[in-house]
Design a protein around this motif. Structure first.
Motif, PDB file in Angstrom:
ATOM      1  N   VAL A  53       0.753  -1.345   0.147  1.00 24.70           N
ATOM      2  CA  VAL A  53       0.442   0.097   0.297  1.00 24.70           C
ATOM      3  C   VAL A  53       0.524   1.423   0.330  1.00 24.70           C
ATOM      4  O   VAL A  53       0.450   2.093  -0.561  1.00 24.70           O
ATOM      5  CB  VAL A  53      -1.152   0.497   1.531  1.00 24.70           C
ATOM      6  N   LEU A  54       1.970   1.649   0.928  1.00 23.71           N
ATOM      7  CA  LEU A  54       2.803   3.018   0.704  1.00 23.71           C
ATOM      8  C   LEU A  54       3.585   3.386  -0.396  1.00 23.71           C
ATOM      9  O   LEU A  54       3.800   3.638  -0.726  1.00 23.71           O
ATOM     10  CB  LEU A  54       3.518   1.909   1.726  1.00 23.71           C
ATOM     11  N   GLY A  55       3.988   1.014  -1.354  1.00 27.67           N
ATOM     12  CA  GLY A  55       4.219   1.555  -2.497  1.00 27.67           C
ATOM     13  C   GLY A  55       3.477   2.074  -3.334  1.00 27.67           C
ATOM     14  O   GLY A  55       3.724   2.732  -4.089  1.00 27.67           O
ATOM     15  N   LEU A  56       2.311   1.836  -3.812  1.00 29.86           N
ATOM     16  CA  LEU A  56       1.660   2.237  -4.648  1.00 29.86           C
ATOM     17  C   LEU A  56       1.128   3.754  -4.398  1.00 29.86           C
ATOM     18  O   LEU A  56       0.432   4.667  -5.208  1.00 29.86           O
ATOM     19  CB  LEU A  56      -0.211   1.210  -4.172  1.00 29.86           C
ATOM     20  N   ILE A  57       0.275   4.297  -2.883  1.00 29.65           N
ATOM     21  CA  ILE A  57       1.289   4.982  -2.575  1.00 29.65           C
ATOM     22  C   ILE A  57       1.874   6.548  -3.156  1.00 29.65           C
ATOM     23  O   ILE A  57       2.037   7.632  -3.664  1.00 29.65           O
ATOM     24  CB  ILE A  57       0.050   5.603  -1.822  1.00 29.65           C
ATOM     25  N   THR A  58       2.886   5.902  -2.583  1.00 36.04           N
ATOM     26  CA  THR A  58       4.327   6.904  -3.164  1.00 36.04           C
ATOM     27  C   THR A  58       4.500   6.779  -4.617  1.00 36.04           C
ATOM     28  O   THR A  58       4.981   7.860  -4.861  1.00 36.04           O
ATOM     29  CB  THR A  58       5.554   6.399  -2.568  1.00 36.04           C
ATOM     30  N   GLY A  59       4.464   5.999  -5.217  1.00 37.15           N
ATOM     31  CA  GLY A  59       3.983   5.598  -6.267  1.00 37.15           C
ATOM     32  C   GLY A  59       3.637   6.471  -6.980  1.00 37.15           C
ATOM     33  O   GLY A  59       4.196   7.847  -8.515  1.00 37.15           O
ATOM     34  N   ALA A  60       2.223   6.612  -6.887  1.00 35.11           N
ATOM     35  CA  ALA A  60       1.548   8.057  -7.423  1.00 35.11           C
ATOM     36  C   ALA A  60       0.925   9.529  -6.716  1.00 35.11           C
ATOM     37  O   ALA A  60       1.839  10.202  -7.723  1.00 35.11           O
ATOM     38  CB  ALA A  60      -0.369   7.542  -6.784  1.00 35.11           C
ATOM     39  N   VAL A  61       1.935   9.728  -5.530  1.00 35.86           N
ATOM     40  CA  VAL A  61       2.533  11.251  -4.903  1.00 35.86           C
ATOM     41  C   VAL A  61       3.957  11.612  -6.234  1.00 35.86           C
ATOM     42  O   VAL A  61       3.854  12.469  -6.169  1.00 35.86           O
ATOM     43  CB  VAL A  61       2.332  10.944  -3.540  1.00 35.86           C
ATOM     44  N   CYS A  62       4.449  10.691  -6.106  1.00 36.43           N
ATOM     45  CA  CYS A  62       5.841  10.965  -6.775  1.00 36.43           C
ATOM     46  C   CYS A  62       6.226  11.209  -8.108  1.00 36.43           C
ATOM     47  O   CYS A  62       5.901  12.389  -8.705  1.00 36.43           O
ATOM     48  CB  CYS A  62       7.028   9.694  -5.738  1.00 36.43           C
ATOM     49  N   CYS A  63       4.444  10.889  -8.263  1.00 31.94           N
ATOM     50  CA  CYS A  63       4.692  10.524  -9.890  1.00 31.94           C
ATOM     51  C   CYS A  63       4.227  12.150 -10.252  1.00 31.94           C
ATOM     52  O   CYS A  63       4.417  12.798 -11.470  1.00 31.94           O
ATOM     53  CB  CYS A  63       3.591  10.204 -10.520  1.00 31.94           C
ATOM     54  N   LEU A  64       3.227  12.701  -9.034  1.00 28.08           N
ATOM     55  CA  LEU A  64       2.448  14.190  -9.603  1.00 28.08           C
ATOM     56  C   LEU A  64       3.749  15.424  -8.605  1.00 28.08           C
ATOM     57  O   LEU A  64       3.618  15.945  -9.351  1.00 28.08           O
ATOM     58  CB  LEU A  64       1.094  14.076  -8.674  1.00 28.08           C
ATOM     59  N   ALA A  65       4.068  14.548  -8.043  1.00 29.39           N
ATOM     60  CA  ALA A  65       5.478  16.107  -7.171  1.00 29.39           C
ATOM     61  C   ALA A  65       6.377  15.860  -8.187  1.00 29.39           C
ATOM     62  O   ALA A  65       6.517  17.221  -7.818  1.00 29.39           O
ATOM     63  CB  ALA A  65       6.454  14.784  -5.855  1.00 29.39           C
ATOM     64  N   ILE A  66       6.714  15.137  -9.106  1.00 30.03           N
ATOM     65  CA  ILE A  66       7.815  15.946 -10.069  1.00 30.03           C
ATOM     66  C   ILE A  66       7.481  16.603 -10.585  1.00 30.03           C
ATOM     67  O   ILE A  66       8.793  17.901 -11.208  1.00 30.03           O
ATOM     68  CB  ILE A  66       8.752  14.610 -10.997  1.00 30.03           C
ATOM     69  N   GLU A  67       6.159  17.316 -10.985  1.00 35.25           N
ATOM     70  CA  GLU A  67       5.651  18.448 -12.097  1.00 35.25           C
ATOM     71  C   GLU A  67       5.763  19.493 -10.703  1.00 35.25           C
ATOM     72  O   GLU A  67       5.638  20.867 -11.805  1.00 35.25           O
ATOM     73  CB  GLU A  67       3.965  18.216 -12.156  1.00 35.25           C
ATOM     74  N   LEU A  68       6.196  19.862  -9.386  1.00 36.18           N
ATOM     75  CA  LEU A  68       6.525  20.826  -8.610  1.00 36.18           C
ATOM     76  C   LEU A  68       7.796  21.954  -9.217  1.00 36.18           C
ATOM     77  O   LEU A  68       7.220  23.035  -9.167  1.00 36.18           O
ATOM     78  CB  LEU A  68       6.553  20.522  -7.415  1.00 36.18           C
ATOM     79  N   LYS A  69       8.729  21.026  -9.816  1.00 38.80           N
ATOM     80  CA  LYS A  69       9.619  22.047 -10.091  1.00 38.80           C
ATOM     81  C   LYS A  69       8.930  23.141 -11.348  1.00 38.80           C
ATOM     82  O   LYS A  69       9.028  24.061 -11.590  1.00 38.80           O
ATOM     83  CB  LYS A  69      10.248  21.319 -10.400  1.00 38.80           C
ATOM     84  N   PHE A  70       8.256  22.389 -11.836  1.00 35.86           N
ATOM     85  CA  PHE A  70       7.586  23.519 -13.275  1.00 35.86           C
ATOM     86  C   PHE A  70       7.175  24.910 -12.346  1.00 35.86           C
ATOM     87  O   PHE A  70       7.044  25.837 -12.932  1.00 35.86           O
ATOM     88  CB  PHE A  70       7.070  22.234 -14.174  1.00 35.86           C
ATOM     89  N   LYS A  71       6.162  24.370 -11.449  1.00 39.19           N
ATOM     90  CA  LYS A  71       4.901  25.247 -11.025  1.00 39.19           C
ATOM     91  C   LYS A  71       5.495  26.050 -10.405  1.00 39.19           C
ATOM     92  O   LYS A  71       5.188  27.221 -10.368  1.00 39.19           O
ATOM     93  CB  LYS A  71       4.265  24.288 -10.652  1.00 39.19           C
ATOM     94  N   LEU A  72       6.864  25.622  -9.585  1.00 39.70           N
ATOM     95  CA  LEU A  72       7.419  26.562  -8.504  1.00 39.70           C
ATOM     96  C   LEU A  72       7.868  26.902  -8.856  1.00 39.70           C
ATOM     97  O   LEU A  72       8.799  28.271  -8.366  1.00 39.70           O
ATOM     98  CB  LEU A  72       7.717  25.372  -7.149  1.00 39.70           C
ATOM     99  N   GLY A  73       9.169  26.649 -10.215  1.00 33.55           N
ATOM    100  CA  GLY A  73      10.246  27.034 -10.423  1.00 33.55           C
ATOM    101  C   GLY A  73      11.374  27.068 -10.230  1.00 33.55           C
ATOM    102  O   GLY A  73      12.195  27.888 -10.268  1.00 33.55           O
ATOM    103  N   PHE A  74      11.867  25.771  -9.992  1.00 32.94           N
ATOM    104  CA  PHE A  74      13.152  25.144  -9.697  1.00 32.94           C
ATOM    105  C   PHE A  74      13.246  24.184 -10.066  1.00 32.94           C
ATOM    106  O   PHE A  74      12.420  23.497 -10.598  1.00 32.94           O
ATOM    107  CB  PHE A  74      13.187  25.267  -7.586  1.00 32.94           C
ATOM    108  N   ASP A  75      14.342  24.167 -10.786  1.00 33.67           N
ATOM    109  CA  ASP A  75      14.970  23.085 -11.497  1.00 33.67           C
ATOM    110  C   ASP A  75      15.946  22.266 -11.013  1.00 33.67           C
ATOM    111  O   ASP A  75      16.870  22.477 -11.519  1.00 33.67           O
ATOM    112  CB  ASP A  75      15.829  23.951 -12.787  1.00 33.67           C
ATOM    113  N   ASP A  76      15.063  20.719 -10.294  1.00 32.21           N
ATOM    114  CA  ASP A  76      15.736  19.727  -9.720  1.00 32.21           C
ATOM    115  C   ASP A  76      15.862  19.071 -11.576  1.00 32.21           C
ATOM    116  O   ASP A  76      15.085  18.036 -11.366  1.00 32.21           O
ATOM    117  CB  ASP A  76      14.753  19.771  -8.637  1.00 32.21           C
ATOM    118  N   SER A  77      17.395  18.780 -11.748  1.00 30.35           N
ATOM    119  CA  SER A  77      17.271  18.037 -12.995  1.00 30.35           C
ATOM    120  C   SER A  77      16.941  16.671 -13.514  1.00 30.35           C
ATOM    121  O   SER A  77      16.296  16.366 -14.051  1.00 30.35           O
ATOM    122  CB  SER A  77      18.853  18.323 -13.234  1.00 30.35           C
ATOM    123  N   LEU A  78      16.898  15.986 -12.345  1.00 33.56           N
ATOM    124  CA  LEU A  78      17.318  14.852 -12.303  1.00 33.56           C
ATOM    125  C   LEU A  78      15.684  14.027 -11.376  1.00 33.56           C
ATOM    126  O   LEU A  78      15.563  12.955 -10.353  1.00 33.56           O
ATOM    127  CB  LEU A  78      17.741  13.692 -12.540  1.00 33.56           C
TER     128      LEU A  78
END
Length: 435
Positions: free
Chosen positions: A312-337
């Motif tokens: 359950v932890l893995g399922l949640i984390t995979g989904a949330v992190c997939c969304l979280a990587i978009e934050l750099k575009f919305k917040l304007g910081f360049d976390d390359s990888l």
């Protein structure tokens, strides 16, 4: 695990630590491959050199004094709770002195040296993870200076806070304040490794600024198979990372191993489902990133979750992190990888999840057992995670800023366009034309 039960038991446990240490060490080249496949073709050498540079530098520093700062007897007056559990005393541990040649003349300490080697690999990979946040634009010499300062000022003390389990007086633990003082469950480094590296990566991304032309979709991974190879090496080594953290062979080590299989497997599915819904196509880079996010999240919790709750932890984390990587575009910081989106976010999720679903200590079990303070573990997990995050971010930002304003941390615009590999290292990753 008590290494004093008997000679055979000690030998078996030490053997497992040595094997686990080798598994964890291969994770740093795995990071190099994982990151290397996702950068520009003219930045691969630079990206991989940052990981190999960390292996060389941190390996030396660990033997010189790092082990002592992390696991030496507590510096200062051990009756003072403000000092106890904050920093180790390297006295007697320069070049691993007391482990190599015991004061009683008994010779090398088998179990102690195996444990020191195992923990060395944690220090190495934590530094290597940070590099992904500043890909394509960092000077190698400045990176090495930052790595030297950060691992000394931040990682070695934080390792003491989290991983030091030494009892010095037979009654009172002088172990690290996060685990022993707060009662935080961080089995294999959700705070000390992933939140620590993720916070430092965020700080450096802010200091160095955005790459030229930074925007969503501007850059595709130049070599997908290279990244998949890196993810495979990471997952392989992570069995040593998590199961080895029991420092012995028993049921807890086996549970950690199973959870290291179950959680990232579920995280792959969670990431791909969200990616399909969001972008229309599940990708191989998404599968690799999902696996790593699940590995990150299960790291602090692999000893305290049933495999079901691990998935359950893995399922949640995979989904949330997939969304979280978009934050750099919305917040304007360049976390390359996506060091922030995967390691910082995944580390926080895994650390807090224990406070809710941890066997015997989480919110659900505490309520079922009629505990009057059902939120106490969740609160402790949050404080521990927050303390490491803030400490690492602030020090990394100060160090990065100081380096940038003195010798310069970021390469010039002209050199970034020309490519870091040829400018900084005089090499090409793909020399297709012999001329």
């Amino acid at each position: 695990m008590d290494p004093t039960i008997g000679d055979l038991t000690t030998t078996i446990n030490a053997l497992w630590l040595l094997v686990a240490a080798a598994l964890v060490l291969i994770m740093t080249p795995g990071v190099a491959f994982f990151y290397g496949g996702m950068v520009k073709a003219k930045s691969v050498v630079s990206m991989m050199m940052m990981s190999f540079g960390a292996m060389g530098l941190v390996g030396v520093l660990w033997v010189l004094y790092g082990y002592g700062f992390a696991f030496g007897t507590v510096a200062g007056d051990t009756s003072n709770d403000l000092i106890k559990g904050v920093l180790g005393n390297p006295s007697g541990q320069f070049l691993l002195g007391d482990l190599v040649s015991a004061p009683d003349g008994s010779g090398p300490n088998l179990y102690g040296l195996a444990f020191a080697g195992f923990q060395a690999t944690f220090a190495i990979i934590t530094v290597a993870l940070i590099s992904g946040a500043i890909a394509d634009r960092a000077k190698f010499g400045s990176w090495m200076l930052f790595a030297f300062l950060w691992v000394t000022i931040v990682y070695f003390p934080v390792a003491h806070w989290v991983f030091n389990f030494t009892l010095t007086d037979g009654a009172t633990s002088d172990g690290g304040w996060i685990v022993f003082g707060l009662g935080v469950n961080d089995f294999a480094g959700g705070t000390a490794v992933h939140i620590n590296a993720g916070a430092a990566g965020l700080a450096l991304a802010l200091v160095l600024g955005k790459r030229i032309g930074f925007q969503k979709g501007i850059q595709k991974p130049h070599n997908v198979p290279l990244t998949l190879l890196g993810a495979a090496l990471l997952w392989f080594g992570w069995f040593g990372f998590n199961a080895g953290s029991e420092a012995g062979v028993d049921g807890v080590a086996a549970l950690a191993w199973i959870n290291t299989l179950a959680a990232p497997a579920a995280a792959i599915l969670g990431w791909l489902i969200v990616e399909k819904i969001k972008d229309g196509k599940p990708t191989s880079i998404g599968a690799a990133s999902g696996a790593v996010s699940g590995l990150v999240a299960i790291t602090p919790a692999c000893n305290i979750l049933t495999p079901g709750w691990g998935m359950v932890l893995g399922l949640i984390t995979g989904a949330v992190c997939c969304l979280a990587i978009e934050l750099k575009f919305k917040l304007g910081f360049d976390d390359s990888l996506d060091v922030v989106g995967i390691h910082l976010v995944g580390g926080i999720i895994g650390t807090l999840y224990i406070g809710i679903f941890g066997t015997g200590i989480g919110l659900i079990d505490r309520i079922a057992n009629g505990d009057a303070t059902p939120l106490s573990q969740l609160g402790a997990q949050a404080v521990g995670a927050g303390a490491v995050l803030v400490f690492s971010f602030v020090i990394a930002w100060l160090l990065g800023t100081a380096i940038q304003k003195t010798i310069g941390f970021r390469i010039s615009t002209e050199d970034e366009v020309a490519g870091v590999d040829t400018v900084v290292h005089g090499e090409e990753s793909y020399a297709l034309d012999p001329a």
